[in-house]
Motif scaffolding. Structure first.
Motif, short mmCIF file in Angstrom:
data_model
loop_
_atom_site.label_atom_id
_atom_site.label_comp_id
_atom_site.label_asym_id
_atom_site.label_seq_id
_atom_site.Cartn_x
_atom_site.Cartn_y
_atom_site.Cartn_z
N GLU A 1 1.17 -23.24 6.83
CA GLU A 1 0.91 -24.64 6.55
C GLU A 1 -0.38 -25.12 7.19
O GLU A 1 -1.07 -25.99 6.64
CB GLU A 1 2.08 -25.50 7.02
CG GLU A 1 1.94 -26.98 6.69
CD GLU A 1 1.73 -27.24 5.20
OE1 GLU A 1 1.04 -28.24 4.87
OE2 GLU A 1 2.25 -26.47 4.36
N ARG B 1 -3.07 -24.21 4.76
CA ARG B 1 -2.99 -25.05 3.58
C ARG B 1 -3.52 -26.46 3.89
O ARG B 1 -4.22 -27.07 3.07
CB ARG B 1 -1.56 -25.12 3.06
CG ARG B 1 -1.02 -23.77 2.63
CD ARG B 1 0.43 -23.81 2.18
NE ARG B 1 0.53 -24.25 0.80
CZ ARG B 1 1.08 -25.37 0.40
NH1 ARG B 1 1.58 -26.23 1.30
NH2 ARG B 1 1.13 -25.69 -0.86
N ARG B 2 -3.21 -26.96 5.06
CA ARG B 2 -3.72 -28.27 5.47
C ARG B 2 -5.24 -28.27 5.61
O ARG B 2 -5.92 -29.23 5.22
CB ARG B 2 -3.06 -28.70 6.78
CG ARG B 2 -3.48 -30.11 7.22
CD ARG B 2 -2.63 -30.61 8.39
NE ARG B 2 -2.78 -29.75 9.56
CZ ARG B 2 -1.84 -28.93 10.02
NH1 ARG B 2 -0.66 -28.83 9.40
NH2 ARG B 2 -2.05 -28.20 11.09
N ALA C 1 -4.57 -26.74 -1.82
CA ALA C 1 -3.76 -26.10 -0.79
C ALA C 1 -3.63 -24.59 -0.96
O ALA C 1 -3.60 -23.85 0.04
CB ALA C 1 -2.37 -26.73 -0.76
#
Length: 228
Positions: A22, A25-26, A182
């Protein structure tokens, strides 16, 4: 048990170094949106293209810092121009569509179809920063196989290490992204090599490609800088 010396992921010095899951992706969601555009010429439009190419070059210059790279896909012998390519940093897809609509070759009716995909410039290098070597340029692109996150995690370090060997040949490079930025869904890169055989070897030995990581749309195109 995995060896502690095992190397994974991005290399030191890469802005993505140490990022996974994550957090990675952020990083991409928050990074300014960039786009690759391929505008394919229609049949019988070569004369119209020639008549309006000077206006297109002026248009490219007027984009200023928004322009990462601009050029053309050409035939292998460079005798025919097949498409215009734009690599640009713009707020959203609507802005990318507006860029295409205002392209002088669009207005002149040169293009048959246009492909727009979200992209990310891995190291923020622009075509204008690249020191040309007088060889041939190639545009390599392709969509990655779906739902293959474990596959790419496995081969990522080898991929980045392999690309490090070609560092001086890359004009710029980066992954294609999902619409929200993302997810990694492909690649689009430009590099300069002696000939197509060298470009084919580059792609064949790239760890993602060598292990079946790309779909059938994977392509290597001969390319030229837009100011030539």
């Amino acid at each position: 048990m995995a060896r502690s010396s095992e190397q994974v992921g991005y290399l030191p010095g890469d802005p993505r170094y140490g990022l996974t899951g994550e957090a990675l992706r952020r990083y991409y969601r928050e990074k300014p949106a960039q786009w690759v555009v391929i505008a394919w010429d229609g049949a019988g439009k070569a004369g119209v293209r020639v008549a309006h190419i000077a206006a297109q070059k002026d248009y490219a210059r007027a984009l200023g810092e928004r322009l990462i790279g601009y050029g053309h896909i050409v035939s292998d012998d460079a005798s025919a121009t097949l498409a215009t390519t734009w690599f640009v940093q713009l707020e959203d897809r609507t802005a990318a569509e507006a860029l295409v609509a205002a392209d002088p070759l669009t207005r002149a009716g040169v293009y048959e179809r246009t492909d727009i995909r979200r992209w990310s410039n891995s190291f923020l290098r622009r075509a204008a920063d690249y020191r040309r070597k007088g060889m041939q340029q190639f545009f390599c692109t392709g969509s990655k196989v779906p739902d293959a996150a474990p596959f790419f995690a496995k081969h990522l370090h080898a991929h980045e290490s392999y690309f490090k060997e070609y560092e001086e040949s890359f004009i710029f490079r980066g992954p294609l992204r999902s619409p929200d930025g993302a997810d990694n869904v492909g690649t689009a890169l430009l590099l300069e090599l002696p000939d197509r055989a060298a470009a084919e070897r580059f792609w064949a030995n790239e760890p993602f490609a060598a292990n079946g990581g790309y779909q059938e749309d994977s392509r290597i195109y001969r390319w030229q800088f837009g100011d030539e």
